[in-house]
Design an enzyme around this catalytic site. Structure first.
Site, PDB file in Angstrom:
ATOM      1  N   TYR A 298       9.058  80.510   8.005  1.00 36.05           N
ATOM      2  CA  TYR A 298       7.740  80.726   7.417  1.00 36.05           C
ATOM      3  C   TYR A 298       7.683  82.139   6.849  1.00 36.05           C
ATOM      4  O   TYR A 298       8.269  83.070   7.404  1.00 36.05           O
ATOM      5  CB  TYR A 298       6.637  80.590   8.469  1.00 36.05           C
ATOM      6  N   HIS A 306       2.949  75.969   5.109  1.00 33.71           N
ATOM      7  CA  HIS A 306       4.083  75.223   5.645  1.00 33.71           C
ATOM      8  C   HIS A 306       5.357  76.043   5.486  1.00 33.71           C
ATOM      9  O   HIS A 306       5.442  76.936   4.641  1.00 33.71           O
ATOM     10  CB  HIS A 306       4.236  73.886   4.919  1.00 33.71           C
ATOM     11  N   LYS A 339      11.109  70.790   1.768  1.00 37.54           N
ATOM     12  CA  LYS A 339      11.637  72.093   2.175  1.00 37.54           C
ATOM     13  C   LYS A 339      13.005  72.300   1.525  1.00 37.54           C
ATOM     14  O   LYS A 339      13.687  71.342   1.145  1.00 37.54           O
ATOM     15  CB  LYS A 339      11.771  72.170   3.698  1.00 37.54           C
TER      16      LYS A 339
END
Length: 393
Positions: A298, A306, A339
């Protein structure tokens, strides 16, 4: 997240690490009294810092580190987002949620579990309305009713704009919603003011209540072994195992021996090396287990956004090398949650250099641990799937 919620989390979690700084008044060198005042302030501040160390208990069976105290839990989690609460999603909120449920104690800010529950309700309502519009569209097409299809298309466009938050209500709609809200206010107030009696509660819930004003906290904060060692190195926790307090070097040796044979590519050494690498670069590193990765990164922390990256550790030794199909499987999971997959290659030192550095580890000196970790090298690459049809010129 709303601006008010962001401001709340920023004020509450404005420290990247659970480290306190001793503040002393300005020193006047030629004034002897100034030296005394600075010395006293420093001693008092140092004593407060030592007393604020969080107490951590090691569970050998589960190989986990637990922080049972409520104040220590919130301080460690809010100062860098370390650990995971045992009865909550991430932040330790079980006590607040239970007080609200049993004792009708309202909290100033909605906890993450309530936010998720509200979002799921809104999502279910959105899907139900979308399904209704789709069914009407099919019906009007079969009937050949172009006029109703035009009206339905306007309704669908308005519905899509509202779902994206692009439409502002006019004064009449606001006025209608205002009166509609007040018409339900009495019912809402009754439901929120209702407090169950002890006779209405289950036996398990009655056992939680203490003197009718508080509850027994059954939650604890669980730390990863790498988090526990990192916090011990920065002198923020006091770790006890079977009643004995462990130094950082002693804890490092214990965890390495627990994870396997003492060798350059020991799993715990690689895990801690990568974790320490990203923490020193300013990233908030947390467990990536549910994303088939070692860590997720993060920029600030879970309350703000997120995680953008999922890190997979790659041991360059031949004996532990995986096939590319394994990394492709991990990428399928990581890309599904939007991601970026990072392969973190770790170059281990020679056996002789490692044994020499391991034998020189001194319980009273962190420099020896630094010398051992400096023998390793880290290289990162971003793993992406190449699509020929999309990248063709």
């Amino acid at each position: 997240m709303s601006s008010k919620s962001k401001k709340y989390h920023h004020n509450r979690t404005n420290k990247p690490l659970p480290v306190d700084i001793v503040q002393v008044p300005q020193l006047i060198p030629h004034n002897p009294l100034s030296w005394c005042v600075v010395g006293v302030c420093f001693i008092i501040g140092w004593a407060k810092i030592n007393n604020r160390k969080a107490h951590v208990v090691y569970d050998e069976e589960a190989m986990t580190f637990k922080i049972p105290d409520s104040k220590d839990m919130h301080r460690i989690w809010s100062s860098g987002y370390f650990g995971k609460a045992s009865l909550s999603r991430s932040e330790p909120t079980w006590a607040d949620r239970t007080k609200k449920r049993l004792l009708n104690v309202n909290t100033k800010e909605a906890v993450s579990e309530d936010v998720v529950k509200r979002r799921r309700k809104e999502r279910a309502k959105f899907k139900k309305e979308r399904q209704r519009l789709d069914e009407l569209g099919k019906q009007y097409r079969l009937e050949g009713n172009d006029e109703k299809l035009k009206l339905l298309e306007e309704e669908r466009r308005s519905f899509n704009d509202k779902s994206k938050g692009r439409v502002k209500e006019d004064k009449e709609t606001k006025h209608h919603n205002h009166h509609h809200h007040h018409s339900k206010k009495g019912k809402d107030d009754f439901s929120s003011s209702y407090q169950p009696t002890l006779a209405d509660l289950r036996k398990e819930d009655r056992d939680l209540i203490v003197d009718g004003k508080d509850i027994r906290n059954l939650e604890y904060l669980e730390l990863m072994p790498v988090e526990a060692l990192f916090l011990n190195i920065i002198n923020s926790v006091n770790i006890t195992i079977e009643g004995k307090s462990y130094s950082s070097i002693q804890l490092f040796k214990l965890l390495c021996e627990t994870c396997g044979e003492i060798k350059p590519n020991n799993p715990f050494i690689l895990q801690f090396l990568v974790y320490f690498h990203y923490k020193t670069l300013g990233w908030c590193a947390r467990s990536g287990f549910k994303f088939s990765s070692d860590y997720i990164l993060y920029e600030r922390g879970p309350p703000f956004q997120h995680a953008k990256f999922a890190v997979t550790i790659v041991d360059n030794s031949v004996e532990n090398r995986k096939s590319w199909s394994d990394y492709g499987s991990v990428y399928r999971v990581v890309s599904g949650v939007k991601k970026t997959m990072v392969l973190c290659f770790v170059d281990s030192p020679d056996e002789d250099d490692f044994i020499k550095a391991w034998d020189s580890l001194d319980d009273s000196s962190l420099e020896s641990l630094k010398s051992l970790l400096s023998l390793y090298g880290i290289n990162e690459i971003i793993y992406r799937r190449w699509s020929p049809s999309r990248t063709r010129e």
